[in-house]
Design a protein around this motif. Structure first.
Motif, PDB file in Angstrom:
ATOM      1  N   GLY A   1      -8.255  25.788 -36.109  1.00 33.40           N
ATOM      2  CA  GLY A   1      -8.641  26.279 -34.796  1.00 33.40           C
ATOM      3  C   GLY A   1      -8.223  25.374 -33.667  1.00 33.40           C
TER       4      GLY A   1
ATOM      5  N   SER B   1      -5.157  29.582 -29.965  1.00 37.53           N
ATOM      6  CA  SER B   1      -6.168  28.672 -30.511  1.00 37.53           C
ATOM      7  C   SER B   1      -6.185  28.664 -32.039  1.00 37.53           C
ATOM      8  N   GLN B   2      -5.093  29.061 -32.670  1.00 35.40           N
ATOM      9  CA  GLN B   2      -5.004  28.969 -34.133  1.00 35.40           C
ATOM     10  C   GLN B   2      -3.569  28.677 -34.550  1.00 35.40           C
TER      11      GLN B   2
ATOM     12  N   ARG C   1     -14.474  22.078 -35.383  1.00 33.36           N
ATOM     13  CA  ARG C   1     -13.370  23.015 -35.255  1.00 33.36           C
ATOM     14  C   ARG C   1     -13.158  23.733 -36.579  1.00 33.36           C
ATOM     15  N   PRO C   2     -12.901  25.049 -36.536  1.00 36.28           N
ATOM     16  CA  PRO C   2     -12.782  25.826 -37.770  1.00 36.28           C
ATOM     17  C   PRO C   2     -11.464  25.608 -38.504  1.00 36.28           C
TER      18      PRO C   2
ATOM     19  N   THR D   1      -9.411  27.543 -41.882  1.00 35.36           N
ATOM     20  CA  THR D   1      -9.386  28.615 -42.871  1.00 35.36           C
ATOM     21  C   THR D   1      -8.315  28.305 -43.904  1.00 35.36           C
TER      22      THR D   1
ATOM     23  N   LYS E   1      -6.439  39.451 -30.950  1.00 34.30           N
ATOM     24  CA  LYS E   1      -6.762  38.148 -30.361  1.00 34.30           C
ATOM     25  C   LYS E   1      -5.788  37.798 -29.244  1.00 34.30           C
TER      26      LYS E   1
END
Length: 199
Positions: free
Chosen positions: A17, A44-45, A67-68, A70, A165
């Motif tokens: 993120g 933002s990714q 912060r994410p 994945t 997004k």
């Protein structure tokens, strides 16, 4: 893909993120020259590629900052130099396959240009996808700026979420049934441009 045989264990992918500049700064801060930016989904990714232990270190650093991260279920570090041998093997094999110029404009989020249909172009482009970073943010923005409002997502929703997004209410995302992938191309006059997005 046969070209990927023997490439297991070279790494994997993760989506973090952060923007691409923020990721570059974080990698420099951590001294991780073995992790690279594989692509940009949206502002933002960013997707990174590297060995699993290195990605776990980055995930821990980001978790401490809230912060994410994945994990991408990939057996290979796509869009990175680690797959250069596979890319070369794939290029040699696919260069023997005949191709035709595209019937509709096809934009590459990797080369960041329209395909022209020149001899050898498709083989080079497809092989290059294994080792070169992608730019979905740029590609989707360009499609919308060109007038596209309807986006057909052939990935079952994965890219559609990125479209939403990036473009918000500028885009209408449609997910065709598996039996309709790829969706039929419009015939005759078209009221509005469409974009077919895939991976």
């Amino acid at each position: 893909v046969l070209a990927l045989r023997g490439c297991e264990g070279l790494g994997t992918l993760a989506a973090v993120g952060l923007s691409a500049p923020e990721v570059a700064a974080l990698l420099a801060e951590l001294g991780r020259t073995d992790v690279t930016i594989a692509g940009v989904n949206h502002a933002s990714q960013t997707v990174i590629a590297g060995l699993a232990p290195a990605l776990e270190e980055i995930a821990s650093a980001l978790a401490a900052k809230g912060r994410p991260v994945t994990r991408v279920p990939s057996r290979y570090p796509f869009h990175s130099a680690a797959l250069i041998p596979a890319s070369e093997r794939f290029h040699r094999a696919i260069a023997q396959v005949g191709t035709r110029p595209p019937a509709i404009p096809v934009w590459s989020p990797i080369d960041q240009r329209l395909y022209t249909g020149q001899p050898g172009e498709v083989a080079a482009a497809l092989a290059g996808q294994l080792v070169r970073p992608f730019q979905f943010l740029d590609a989707l923005t360009r499609a919308a700026d060109a007038g596209a409002t309807r986006f057909f997502d052939t990935t079952g929703g994965r890219i559609g979420r990125i479209v939403t997004k990036v473009l918000g209410d500028r885009a209408i995302v449609e997910i065709p049934e598996p039996s309709q992938v790829p969706p039929p191309l419009p015939q005759g006059d078209v009221d509005e441009p469409i974009a077919i997005v895939s991976m």
